[in-house]
Design a protein around this motif. Structure first.
Motif, short mmCIF file in Angstrom:
data_model
loop_
_atom_site.label_atom_id
_atom_site.label_comp_id
_atom_site.label_asym_id
_atom_site.label_seq_id
_atom_site.Cartn_x
_atom_site.Cartn_y
_atom_site.Cartn_z
N PRO A 173 31.35 -0.97 143.00
CA PRO A 173 31.02 -1.69 141.97
C PRO A 173 29.84 -2.61 141.81
N TYR A 174 29.34 -2.52 140.63
CA TYR A 174 28.07 -3.32 140.42
C TYR A 174 28.32 -4.93 140.50
N THR A 175 27.69 -5.48 141.51
CA THR A 175 28.19 -6.68 141.83
C THR A 175 27.03 -7.75 140.91
N ASP A 176 27.36 -8.75 140.74
CA ASP A 176 26.40 -9.78 140.21
C ASP A 176 25.11 -10.06 140.89
N LEU A 177 25.20 -10.07 142.03
CA LEU A 177 23.95 -10.01 142.77
C LEU A 177 23.04 -8.87 142.79
N ALA A 178 23.90 -7.63 142.74
CA ALA A 178 23.05 -6.42 142.47
C ALA A 178 22.24 -6.51 141.17
#
Ligand SMILES: [Zn+2]
Length: 484
Positions: A170-175
């Motif tokens: 998943p596309y994390t907030d940090l990424a």
């Protein structure tokens, strides 16, 4: 039986005998044997000794190593073979620019055929330069067929090792916060784990090239997915591999997002240990160093890429003192530019001396041990030293060349003077994979031609041509000059 005793155990006959060489055993009371021999049967070393000690075993094949050094093969603990077609691109980019403008688009759009051309090229380079074992973090095209083909290609060229299948999830907030493109996070977590497990079943523990889970980065891979990846590795009895805290800003960004630093979080979840291989770890606090060391976690030190990007200086002495297992990583040809662990050994010594302004901060013998015994420990294989019973991963270096004369001190000669192109013979598991400086198992000229052709197609399709343009560097006077 101790190692020295084993080294003197006679053997009547063997498959392959290397004679008359300066043998660097890297173990026991005789780390160097002048006019020594190494006997190999099957995939193992069966005897090591001196010609002065008595009669030699009979052999099906004998190679004279007069004027040569015989030493353990070099072990690479962090590589990205799929990046080989991007060699020389991205000059002068910062770490995040390098990823977002160059490597992520490259990795997201590379085809199966281009991946294979890159991997064969990297593998050929590696064996020609004396690498016998590699941990390849493969996060380009990660479908099941391509991942398995990458492992098969490494084995076909003659290497042993592991392919850590890159897991993005998943596309994390940090990424998102760090500016990574969403397109790089396109496979759902369940599917990532399922593909990885299928690959692991096809190449289980004990395969010449195993498949491991390779969550892309401890900082921006989803925490649940990362923990599930480690669980998957442990359920199959294998290791796992990820990047950790290479750029200076990563640990702080991680703490802002999750409330603690990345290695501290890994430790809090029981995810560190001897089966864990972290690449880089340039930015650690004292608690993280203690966590990595006390759990005997393995670290892939990448001195060349850490200077090229530049990320920073890994706390080598502190990690070793704390108990970490350290191996050497070339980090692929997109930022290392060559598969050459000789170069990395030398850079390891130099970067720590410069950083501490202390000639005792690092040493040639230390770099040599990290590249051989250290790497073998990271991989969990019985190699990295020339001793009976060990895997027959052995290389031969021509020391008659001008830059290797005279040869007063063996490990200094290897680390400071030798280079990958000095390797004449590379033996992996008792099989000669390089002889007279040429690959024996694949047509290396065909591999080079294919890579050249595929690289041009890839650059045009992905739009990387502008990265090949000369970049401007600021001169000391503040004016700008062209970098050729
Ligand atoms: Zn890397």
């Amino acid at each position: 039986m101790d190692l020295d005793e084993r080294a003197r155990t006679p053997t009547a006959r063997c498959d392959l005998l290397l004679t008359e060489g300066t043998v660097l055993t890297v173990v026991g009371e005789r780390p160097t044997i002048d006019r020594g021999f190494v006997a190999i049967t099957g995939d193992r070393i069966v005897a090591v000794g001196s010609h002065e000690d008595g009669s030699l075993p009979a052999a099906d094949r004998t190679i004279s190593c007069r004027g040569r050094v015989v030493m353990p093969g070099l072990v690479d603990c962090h590589n990205h073979m799929f990046q080989s077609l991007g060699r020389t691109l991205g000059e002068g980019l910062t770490g995040w620019e390098w990823l977002s403008r160059f490597m992520w688009p490259y990795a997201a759009q590379i085809t199966h055929e281009e991946t294979m051309a890159a991997v064969y090229l990297g593998a050929v380079e590696a064996v020609l330069a004396g690498t016998t074992c590699v941990l390849d973090h493969h996060y380009g095209r990660t479908d099941e067929a391509t991942t398995l083909a990458v492992a098969a290609a490494l084995e076909e060229v003659g290497l042993r090792g592991k392919v850590a299948r890159g897991i993005a999830g998943p596309y994390t907030d940090l990424a998102r916060h760090q500016g990574l493109p969403e397109s790089a996070f396109r496979i759902p977590a369940d599917e990532e784990l399922a593909i990885t497990e299928m690959c692991m079943r096809a190449r289980p523990k004990g395969s010449k090239v195993e498949i491991w889970p390779g969550p892309i980065n401890a900082v921006y891979t989803d925490q649940d997915l990362l923990a599930a990846s480690v669980e998957l590795a442990r359920s199959h009895g294998v290791g796992w591999h990820t990047h950790c805290s290479a750029p200076r800003g990563d640990p702080e960004a991680y703490r802002d997002a999750y409330g603690m630093r990345p290695a501290t979080w890994l430790h809090s979840q029981g995810l560190l240990g001897p089966d864990t291989v972290l690449a880089h770890t340039t930015w650690l606090d004292e608690a993280e160093i203690e966590a990595i060391g006390s759990t005997r976690t393995a670290v892939a030190h990448c001195p060349l890429s850490n200077q090229y990007v530049p990320y920073g200086v890994m706390p080598l002495r502190e990690l070793l003192d704390a108990g970490a297992t350290i191996g050497l990583g070339s980090d692929g040809s997109a930022c290392g530019h060559r598969q050459d662990l000789f170069e990395n050994m030398k850079l390891l010594v130099l970067m720590h001396r410069l950083h501490h302004l202390d000639p005792k901060a690092s040493s040639g013998p230390q770099a040599f041990e990290i590249a051989t015994k250290g790497g073998a420990a990271v991989h969990g294989i019985d190699a990295g030293a020339l001793v009976p019973g060990a895997l027959a991963d052995v290389i031969v270096i021509d020391t008659t060349r001008p830059h290797l004369v005279p040869w007063h001190q063996a490990s200094s000669g290897i680390v400071y003077s030798a280079r990958g192109s000095d390797v004449e013979v590379n033996i992996v598991g008792g099989e000669i994979v390089v002889e007279d400086g040429r690959c024996t198992r694949v047509d290396q000229d065909e591999v080079v031609d294919e890579a050249r052709r595929r690289a041009g197609e890839l650059m045009d399709r992905v739009g990387l041509r502008d990265l090949a343009a000369p970049r401007l560097a600021r001169s000391r006077q503040g004016s700008e000059c062209s970098d050729r």
